[in-house]
Design a protein around this motif. Structure first.
Motif: not given
Length: 392
Positions: A131-137, A139-147, A167-168
């Motif tokens: 809760r309290g974390v936006r979908k865009e945030q 996705e940004e963390l997942i994209d950074e982890r993938s890259a 969001s951390l």
């Protein structure tokens, strides 16, 4: 057919049923026959066409087949489609755990947006459930982890989080950063409950305020956390509910069981073996409250403890006497007469004559600090309540 028509149709059989019952069974008198007919007549309010019944039967079969053969996958689909259905996510998780499915908390390096099934067949909660974390945030963390690869430490996370830094803290409360605290501990695994507290302390330095995408991080190593008391099991459970609406750890009733044992409360597994018409006491987390218009004022409450579910039945006078507790309390303690009727397939019900709020015992009160809300009511999962949908 409509409820009015179905009630009229079944009422036309009243005299024939009563006379037939008395003629066929010599030990049945008119009072008993009327009582049985009234029980049957109550079903008229739920009458529906055969096509409707066939559709529900097919859905029940399909759901049962999936639950038996693809339990983790079915649970993942149900969780990702919330809000839906009768049972809240917390109850779905607990039921799956009792059936042997491993359910893991969100993790910044292992979780996707939605739920995943790992190679060992365990279900990993998705980051979207925090809760309290936006979908865009997320996705940004997942994209950074993938890259650029998994986050190696909390320092690495705060340096690479970019616009998701705000969001951390929410992710940390959900336990999604716990393994990064282990990494910062130079190979020494943190004590249970300490990792989350250490992460929150360090993030207070590394990500103290909402950061914009334009803000740069110099990537300094975060200072080690000072000596901290770990979160207790009760505090961790409260934090889980506050962060995700469910817990993959200890069930609240498991933590309260020592105090319940002192009060003579039976867990659901033992209740199943208790004799018919015996007095019993139980404690549980409320899953659903129902008071159908066709039930003559009777209220039905479904409880859950660490071993399973418990059916409570409250007659109108009992419901009115304890109305506020029944309608508002997430944890209750009830006592009454246990009933097990063969006509109901041996299902166990507790005919309640007293019910009260179940408060944390002395062990839990001693554990509560200022880190999380002490009141379970503030974080309790929403339940299906009186045909009003899910609410606390």
């Amino acid at each position: 057919m409509s409820r009015k028509r179905s009630a009229e149709a079944i009422e036309s059989h009243r005299r024939g049923f009563i006379e037939g019952a008395m003629a066929r069974w010599p030990d049945v008198d008119e009072t008993q026959a009327v009582e049985v007919f009234e029980m049957v007549a109550g079903f008229a309010g739920f009458g529906f066409p055969k096509a409707h019944a066939a559709a529900f039967g097919l859905l029940a079969y399909q759901s049962t087949w999936l639950r038996v053969h693809y339990g983790p996958e079915l649970l993942a689909a149900l969780l990702d489609e919330q809000p839906m259905g009768f049972y809240p996510p917390d109850s779905l998780v607990h039921e799956a755990q009792r059936r042997g499915t491993t359910v893991l908390a969100p993790d910044l390096n292992d979780s996707a947006l939605g739920c995943l099934i790992d190679e060992q067949g365990a279900l990993r909660l998705g980051l979207r459930h925090v809760r309290g974390v936006r979908k865009e945030q997320i996705e940004e963390l997942i994209d950074e982890r993938s890259a650029n690869g998994p986050f190696a430490s909390l320092s690495d996370l705060t340096a690479r989080a970019g616009g998701a830094r705000s969001s951390l803290e929410a992710l940390a409360w959900a336990g999604a950063c716990d393994r990064l605290a282990d990494a910062d501990a130079e190979g020494e695994k943190q004590r249970p409950g300490l990792a989350r507290r250490a992460v929150l302390w360090q993030l207070g330095i590394g990500a103290p305020a909402p950061a914009s995408k334009a803000q740069l991080s110099l990537g300094f190593d975060l200072p080690a956390a000072p000596a901290l008391d770990p979160l207790t099991a009760w505090q961790t459970m409260l934090a889980d509910y506050a962060a995700t609406g469910l817990t993959t750890g200890s069930h609240p009733l498991e933590l309260m069981r020592p105090d319940l044992d002192k009060r003579g409360a039976l867990p659901s597994g033992v209740l199943e073996r208790a004799p018919h018409r015996s007095r019993a006491r139980v404690g549980g987390l409320v899953v659903a409250r129902q008071r159908p218009g066709t039930a003559g004022g009777v209220c039905f409450v479904l409880l859950e403890d660490e071993q399973g579910t418990i059916n409570l039945v409250l007659k109108p006078k009992i419901y009115e006497r304890f109305r506020l507790t029944v309608r508002t309390e997430p944890l209750v303690f009830a006592e009454g007469i246990l009933e097990r009727h063969a006509s109901a397939g041996g299902t166990v019900n507790l005919l309640v004559d007293r019910i009260e709020a179940l408060e944390p015992g002395n062990a839990q009160l001693a554990e509560i600090g200022e880190v999380v809300s002490a009141d379970f009511r503030a974080v309790a999962p929403a339940v299906m309540s009186f045909a009003q949908g899910r609410r606390r």
